[in-house]
Design an enzyme around this catalytic site. Structure first.
Site, PDB file in Angstrom:
ATOM      1  N   GLY A   1     -17.975  24.286 -34.134  1.00  0.00           N
ATOM      2  CA  GLY A   1     -16.812  23.736 -33.461  1.00  0.00           C
ATOM      3  C   GLY A   1     -16.617  24.282 -32.066  1.00  0.00           C
ATOM      4  O   GLY A   1     -17.310  23.916 -31.130  1.00  0.00           O
TER       5      GLY A   1
ATOM      6  N   CYS B   1      -7.363  19.306 -41.709  1.00  0.00           N
ATOM      7  CA  CYS B   1      -6.521  19.566 -40.547  1.00  0.00           C
ATOM      8  C   CYS B   1      -5.142  20.068 -40.993  1.00  0.00           C
ATOM      9  O   CYS B   1      -4.498  19.440 -41.816  1.00  0.00           O
ATOM     10  CB  CYS B   1      -6.370  18.303 -39.705  1.00  0.00           C
ATOM     11  SG  CYS B   1      -5.362  18.544 -38.230  1.00  0.00           S
TER      12      CYS B   1
END
Length: 327
Positions: free
Chosen positions: A234, A100
């Protein structure tokens, strides 16, 4: 359904952890479309669990299995304690976020910035594995960050993970630029390098490697499975959930059972929505994840409009969802 009963099957195809998106309502909805796909939570930070006592962040529905929790953190002892909480709650896997790129994550010295500290990551996962017992500990990473040479950094990172006992890793096939790009830009601007990730599978045949990043259809999933052990999807799974999940069990998992139709998925949510609203929850907390169900189908625009305009209103319930159905 339990992941451990057929782990290798579930590992073939997973839905990525996505902040503010893959909460428990989203995962319940996704599970209706696929019995087998491995679902991930949003990232939960170890400090929130260990220091903040926010154990409610680990709540999930039993129907979500197989379900994995993703942790963020960089302190081995803290991550071990957080892993213990996750194991107690019955998660099928504990994943460490090393990918991230958000500012908030950088300030906490975890996420993609950890690609610069593979020895620390190895210490973290070793501590997590000790706390996890028989529950698998995995890693999700990028191919590198900033000016790192990905072709050099990624294999070294994977070697250290393998030496630490990690047997399954998901690689987002983009670099993360920690300086100069926003988290949103980091999902699109850095170029994808699928060939490098494919090469890692050849170099590390004993690690179960999944690829993530830019996978936008089941056709792409099937194509990537020719190179990789698994594929993680995703945003496409969020914005066009039925296109990704509706045929996944048959095409990816060779399960001959028919999936629910789009409309059947809606009615399968009725009891769940009813319980949530009766307990004081808002309809919009669930239906925001359902807006893409009819993507590309006649009536999709009206479906989104009716739910977007009405689901936040006091007293809104499943009747509104029925009203929104394409006609």
């Amino acid at each position: 359904m339990c992941l451990n009963s057929n782990a290798k099957l579930a590992y073939r195809f997973s839905i990525a952890p996505m902040m503010d998106w893959t909460d428990r309502h989203c995962r319940y909805f996704h599970r209706l479309m696929s019995r087998h796909a491995l679902l991930y939570t949003e990232m939960v930070t170890a400090p929130a669990l260990v220091r903040g006592g926010a154990l409610h962040l680990l709540d999930y529905n039993p129907e979500e299995h197989p379900v994995a929790v993703q942790l963020g953190g960089s302190d081995p002892a803290e991550l071990a304690a957080a892993t213990g909480f996750c194991v107690e709650r019955g998660y099928d896997e504990v994943n460490l976020n090393v990918g991230c790129p958000s500012d908030r994550v950088q300030s906490g010295a975890f996420g993609a910035v950890l690609m610069k500290s593979p020895d620390l990551v190895a210490d973290c996962v070793s501590a997590m594995q000790e706390a996890a017992g028989d529950v698998p500990v995995t890693v999700k990473c990028r191919i590198g960050v900033d000016d790192q040479e990905a072709a050099e950094v990624l294999p070294e990172f994977l070697r250290k993970m393998q030496a630490a006992g990690i047997g399954r890793i998901t690689v987002h096939a983009r670099k993360a630029w920690l300086d100069g790009l926003s988290p949103k830009e980091n999902r699109d601007i850095p170029p994808l390098d699928y060939p490098l990730v494919h090469e890692m599978k050849r170099v590390f045949p004993d690690i179960h490697l999944s690829i993530n990043g830019g996978i936008a259809s089941l056709d792409m999933v099937e194509a990537e499975l020719a190179h990789m052990d698994g594929v993680m999807v995703g945003r496409a799974a969020y914005h066009q959930p039925y296109d990704i999940l509706g045929d996944a069990d048959q095409r990816i998992f060779s399960d001959a059972r028919a999936c629910l139709s789009r409309e059947e998925v809606v009615f399968a949510m009725e009891d769940y929505i009813g319980r949530h609203v009766a307990a004081g929850g808002k309809l919009a907390q669930i239906t925001k994840h359902m807006l893409g169900l009819f993507a590309g189908q006649p009536g999709a625009r009206r479906w989104k409009r009716v739910l977007s305009e009405g689901a936040h209103k006091e007293g809104a319930g499943f009747a509104l969802v029925q009203e929104a159905l394409p006609r």
